[in-house]
Design an enzyme around this catalytic site. Structure first.
Site, PDB file in Angstrom:
ATOM      1  N   LYS A 173      32.954  59.275  45.504  1.00 53.20           N
ATOM      2  CA  LYS A 173      31.935  60.627  45.810  1.00 53.20           C
ATOM      3  C   LYS A 173      31.341  60.620  44.442  1.00 53.20           C
ATOM      4  O   LYS A 173      31.847  61.106  43.273  1.00 53.20           O
ATOM      5  CB  LYS A 173      33.076  61.845  45.861  1.00 53.20           C
ATOM      6  CG  LYS A 173      32.147  62.908  46.612  1.00 53.20           C
ATOM      7  CD  LYS A 173      30.946  63.317  46.315  1.00 53.20           C
ATOM      8  CE  LYS A 173      30.968  64.346  45.206  1.00 53.20           C
ATOM      9  NZ  LYS A 173      29.534  64.524  44.601  1.00 53.20           N
ATOM     10  N   GLY A 226      34.060  64.325  34.734  1.00 51.67           N
ATOM     11  CA  GLY A 226      33.208  65.415  34.804  1.00 51.67           C
ATOM     12  C   GLY A 226      33.183  66.459  33.945  1.00 51.67           C
ATOM     13  O   GLY A 226      33.762  66.412  32.915  1.00 51.67           O
ATOM     14  N   GLY A 231      37.082  69.921  36.201  1.00 58.54           N
ATOM     15  CA  GLY A 231      38.248  69.397  35.977  1.00 58.54           C
ATOM     16  C   GLY A 231      39.662  70.379  36.298  1.00 58.54           C
ATOM     17  O   GLY A 231      40.703  69.891  36.569  1.00 58.54           O
ATOM     18  N   GLU A 246      39.059  63.078  33.215  1.00 59.72           N
ATOM     19  CA  GLU A 246      37.971  62.826  31.854  1.00 59.72           C
ATOM     20  C   GLU A 246      36.938  63.790  31.630  1.00 59.72           C
ATOM     21  O   GLU A 246      35.891  63.780  32.625  1.00 59.72           O
ATOM     22  CB  GLU A 246      37.143  61.326  31.813  1.00 59.72           C
ATOM     23  CG  GLU A 246      38.321  60.246  31.989  1.00 59.72           C
ATOM     24  CD  GLU A 246      39.021  59.763  30.603  1.00 59.72           C
ATOM     25  OE1 GLU A 246      38.601  60.265  29.716  1.00 59.72           O
ATOM     26  OE2 GLU A 246      39.943  59.086  30.668  1.00 59.72           O
ATOM     27  N   CYS A 280      29.135  62.174  27.106  1.00 55.72           N
ATOM     28  CA  CYS A 280      30.370  62.868  26.820  1.00 55.72           C
ATOM     29  C   CYS A 280      30.885  62.588  25.294  1.00 55.72           C
ATOM     30  O   CYS A 280      31.513  63.509  24.728  1.00 55.72           O
ATOM     31  CB  CYS A 280      31.658  62.515  27.858  1.00 55.72           C
ATOM     32  SG  CYS A 280      31.811  60.707  28.068  1.00 55.72           S
ATOM     33  N   GLU A 377      30.037  73.115  24.979  1.00 57.15           N
ATOM     34  CA  GLU A 377      29.189  71.737  25.525  1.00 57.15           C
ATOM     35  C   GLU A 377      27.942  72.177  25.891  1.00 57.15           C
ATOM     36  O   GLU A 377      28.011  72.994  26.906  1.00 57.15           O
ATOM     37  CB  GLU A 377      30.161  70.908  26.538  1.00 57.15           C
ATOM     38  CG  GLU A 377      29.376  69.587  26.658  1.00 57.15           C
ATOM     39  CD  GLU A 377      30.056  68.707  27.584  1.00 57.15           C
ATOM     40  OE1 GLU A 377      30.401  69.207  28.779  1.00 57.15           O
ATOM     41  OE2 GLU A 377      30.399  67.619  27.269  1.00 57.15           O
TER      42      GLU A 377
HETATM   43  P1  NAD Z   1      30.490  68.201  37.248  1.00 55.67           P
HETATM   44  O1  NAD Z   1      31.845  68.596  36.925  1.00 55.67           O
HETATM   45  O2  NAD Z   1      29.522  69.039  37.882  1.00 55.67           O
HETATM   46  O3  NAD Z   1      30.463  66.958  38.305  1.00 55.67           O
HETATM   47  C1  NAD Z   1      31.143  65.650  38.185  1.00 55.67           C
HETATM   48  C2  NAD Z   1      31.413  65.202  39.635  1.00 55.67           C
HETATM   49  O4  NAD Z   1      32.135  65.996  40.347  1.00 55.67           O
HETATM   50  C3  NAD Z   1      30.253  65.263  40.702  1.00 55.67           C
HETATM   51  O5  NAD Z   1      30.314  63.951  41.559  1.00 55.67           O
HETATM   52  C4  NAD Z   1      30.507  66.661  41.358  1.00 55.67           C
HETATM   53  O6  NAD Z   1      29.879  66.807  42.703  1.00 55.67           O
HETATM   54  C5  NAD Z   1      32.280  66.555  41.402  1.00 55.67           C
HETATM   55  N1  NAD Z   1      32.692  67.834  41.693  1.00 55.67           N
HETATM   56  C6  NAD Z   1      32.224  69.137  40.996  1.00 55.67           C
HETATM   57  N2  NAD Z   1      33.086  70.125  41.477  1.00 55.67           N
HETATM   58  C7  NAD Z   1      34.066  69.460  42.196  1.00 55.67           C
HETATM   59  C8  NAD Z   1      35.168  69.924  42.789  1.00 55.67           C
HETATM   60  N3  NAD Z   1      35.571  71.074  42.736  1.00 55.67           N
HETATM   61  N4  NAD Z   1      35.894  69.158  43.412  1.00 55.67           N
HETATM   62  C9  NAD Z   1      35.365  67.913  43.641  1.00 55.67           C
HETATM   63  N5  NAD Z   1      34.655  67.319  42.843  1.00 55.67           N
HETATM   64  C10 NAD Z   1      33.758  68.123  42.197  1.00 55.67           C
HETATM   65  O7  NAD Z   1      29.966  66.880  35.969  1.00 55.67           O
HETATM   66  P2  NAD Z   1      28.430  66.567  35.724  1.00 55.67           P
HETATM   67  O8  NAD Z   1      27.256  67.555  35.364  1.00 55.67           O
HETATM   68  O9  NAD Z   1      28.337  65.373  36.802  1.00 55.67           O
HETATM   69  O10 NAD Z   1      28.655  65.611  34.332  1.00 55.67           O
HETATM   70  C11 NAD Z   1      28.616  66.176  33.070  1.00 55.67           C
HETATM   71  C12 NAD Z   1      30.061  66.488  32.446  1.00 55.67           C
HETATM   72  O11 NAD Z   1      30.914  65.136  32.795  1.00 55.67           O
HETATM   73  C13 NAD Z   1      29.950  66.886  31.246  1.00 55.67           C
HETATM   74  O12 NAD Z   1      30.877  67.798  30.807  1.00 55.67           O
HETATM   75  C14 NAD Z   1      30.458  65.508  30.404  1.00 55.67           C
HETATM   76  O13 NAD Z   1      31.012  65.799  29.274  1.00 55.67           O
HETATM   77  C15 NAD Z   1      31.626  65.145  31.150  1.00 55.67           C
HETATM   78  N6  NAD Z   1      31.773  63.573  31.157  1.00 55.67           N
HETATM   79  C16 NAD Z   1      33.029  63.181  30.571  1.00 55.67           C
HETATM   80  C17 NAD Z   1      33.091  61.899  30.281  1.00 55.67           C
HETATM   81  C18 NAD Z   1      34.446  61.409  29.948  1.00 55.67           C
HETATM   82  O14 NAD Z   1      34.916  60.321  29.887  1.00 55.67           O
HETATM   83  N7  NAD Z   1      35.010  62.081  29.228  1.00 55.67           N
HETATM   84  C19 NAD Z   1      32.268  60.802  30.590  1.00 55.67           C
HETATM   85  C20 NAD Z   1      31.039  61.218  31.163  1.00 55.67           C
HETATM   86  C21 NAD Z   1      30.638  62.544  31.547  1.00 55.67           C
END
Ligand code: NAD
Length: 493
Positions: A173, A226, A231, A246, A280, A377
């Site tokens: 997804k 994400g 998370g 992550e 990230c 962040e």
């Molecule tokens: P996000 O949390 O908004 O979304 C990430 C994914 O999760 C998307 O596919 C979204 O549709 C899905 N999602 C959102 N809520 C959900 C839920 N309740 N249940 C299941 N799925 C859900 O994040 P984003 O804006 O896409 O990405 C940016 C974030 O990702 C930043 O905080 C960044 O630091 C983090 N990130 C972390 C790493 C790492 O390795 N630590 C790497 C890249 C990005």
């Protein structure tokens, strides 16, 4: 505008919801493609397909699964330029970084292909005679892979490749900001020979399709990258399954008074403004010795002002757009917060004029560790300069945030370097290099609120996607009792 479908059980399908959403080009704000808004029942269809196909896939010998991934890596290499242009257009990062995103996926697929002939586990001794003991790796089952938009090819592959070599079937997804990139990855996997149903793609929102993958008991592992907020929700609602999280970061570059400032400058420019600060591992804090602070600020602002904003696909762009309007508004809100907290804006601090979601590289000085711009962040091209009086204070400030992903120190003093390596609370520490630069064959992940201990990349990637089964083979021909019979050479009473 082109209309695309999801992939379930090897078939291209629409959503049961009958609804669609649109992926945009962030450099123009114009629609690129439409995708189905997959919902809970679509996710369940995909789980059904994965469950069925997984029965056969787990029986394919791991070296053969590895060969499929090797072919996949070759296909990624053949299509590198096409994929890089797709990333630059759909996600917006500049073309050199887009090529890096694809290269990371190639490296990962190639590295993990070799795991097909390893998947190491161990054998050990037994306390009883004529008894053999070992632990073997077995697949977990159906894995839900939930990915963000900032590495739209690399992150899905970081999860797909180890999940597949370990014999799992998956439902991916991807972020609704980058479904085109995800679809292309999945198409290439099929071309490489992954059987129908082993990899399924469900597009749609996190709160519908994503949520179902998290709560469904037939999904045995969820690997999520994400935001911390999502998370946390996942951690609370996943129930009993394997979970890889992550999450966000608030990474710092420490610069000591003996550092090579030109080298540190290059590192900060790369870490703060590369990918428009949307990594990230991006550095949004520079923790600098007060003796060199003023000099470094001048050097940084001079360079930041000269960075050219432009579409990712344009080779002369240094900094691409932010991912969407909401991100642009969020980054600007943090500029206002910084100003209201009393930080000094040295440059940037505003959206760029014209189309698309561009924000000017922004530098704040006079930032104190507790300010919100030093704690939260921002995920944009904003960096805060925090002045300190020495190594101990710099590490204390570096550790004063809830996250712990990446970190870096510039110093020529070996003792400072080792204090930083030992004491900084982060999953990654770089010495005399930027906070960015992970390689696929080493573990990647964070501590504190950045993650739950899972490590992607390297040999640790297979930990996330396999279970250990302990096996005892007793060839004594009699019932032997561990802890009771013949322990320490004596018959126990
Ligand atoms: P996000 O949390 O908004 O979304 C990430 C994914 O999760 C998307 O596919 C979204 O549709 C899905 N999602 C959102 N809520 C959900 C839920 N309740 N249940 C299941 N799925 C859900 O994040 P984003 O804006 O896409 O990405 C940016 C974030 O990702 C930043 O905080 C960044 O630091 C983090 N990130 C972390 C790493 C790492 O390795 N630590 C790497 C890249 C990005």
């Amino acid at each position: 505008m082109k209309k695309f479908k999801m992939l379930v059980g090897g078939k291209l399908v629409s959503s049961n919801s009958g609804k669609t959403f649109v992926s945009l080009n962030p450099a123009t704000g114009k629609p690129l493609a439409s995708f189905p808004s997959g919902n809970e029942s679509d996710a369940r269809r995909a789980i059904d397909a994965a469950e069925k196909a997984g029965e056969k896939w787990k029986k394919v010998p791991p070296p053969k699964r590895g060969m499929v991934l090797l072919r996949f890596s070759q296909l990624l290499r053949q299509h590198k330029e096409e994929l890089a242009r797709l990333i630059a257009t759909e996600m917006g990062k500049v073309i050199a970084e887009s090529r890096g995103d694809v290269q990371e996926a190639i490296d990962m697929a190639e590295y993990i292909a070799g795991e097909g002939r390893r998947l190491f586990s161990f054998t050990t001794t037994s306390e009883l005679g004529n008894k053999f003991a070992m632990a073997i790796r077995v697949p977990v089952g159906v894995c839900g892979l939930i990915t963000p938009w900032n590495f739209p090819v690399a992150i899905p592959v970081w999860k797909l490749a180890p999940a597949l070599v370990c014999g799992n079937s998956v439902v991916l997804k991807p972020s609704s900001d980058t479904p085109l990139c995800a679809l292309r990855v999945v198409q290439l996997l099929r071309e490489a020979g992954v059987p129908d149903g082993v990899v399924n793609l469900v597009t749609g929102s996190g709160s519908a399709a994503g949520k179902e993958l998290v709560v469904n008991e037939r999904v045995r592992a969820v690997s999520f990258t994400g935001s911390k907020e999502a998370g946390l929700w996942i951690a609370r609602n996943a129930g009993i399954k394997k979970l890889g999280l992550e999450l966000g970061g608030k990474n710092a570059v420490i610069i000591m008074d003996d550092a090579d400032l030109n080298l540190a400058l290059e590192g900060v420019l790369w870490a703060a403004f590369g990918t428009s600060g949307q990594r990230c591992t991006a550095a949004s804090r520079v923790i600098i010795h007060e003796k060199v602070e003023k000099k470094f600020e001048k050097m940084l602002v001079g360079k930041a002002k000269k960075l050219r904003l432009g579409a990712g696909a344009n080779p002369s762009s240094d900094v691409g757009p932010l991912i969407n309007r909401a991100a642009l508004e969020k980054v600007h809100r943090y500029t206002e917060i910084g100003l209201s907290e009393g930080a000094k804006l040295l440059c940037g601090g505003a959206p760029a004029k014209g189309r698309g979601f561009f924000y000017k590289p922004t530098v704040f000085s006079g930032v104190t560790p507790k300010m919100r711009i030093a704690q939260e962040e921002i995920f944009g091209p904003t960096v805060s300069i925090i002045s300190v009086s020495g190594i101990d204070e710099s590490i204390k400030v570096a550790n004063s945030v809830e996250y712990g992903l990446s970190s870096s120190i510039y110093t020529k003093n070996i003792s400072n370097a080792f204090k930083a390596i030992e004491r900084i609370e982060a999953g990654l520490t770089y010495v005399n290099s930027s906070t960015i630069g992970s390689e696929v064959h080493l573990p990647f992940g964070g501590v504190k609120h950045t993650g739950n201990g899972a490590r992607e990349g390297g040999w640790t990637a297979v930990e996330e996607f396999s279970e250990l089964k302990t096996v005892y083979v007793d060839y004594s021909g009699k019932l032997q009792k561990a802890q009771i019979d013949e322990f320490e050479g004596k018959k126990k009473k």
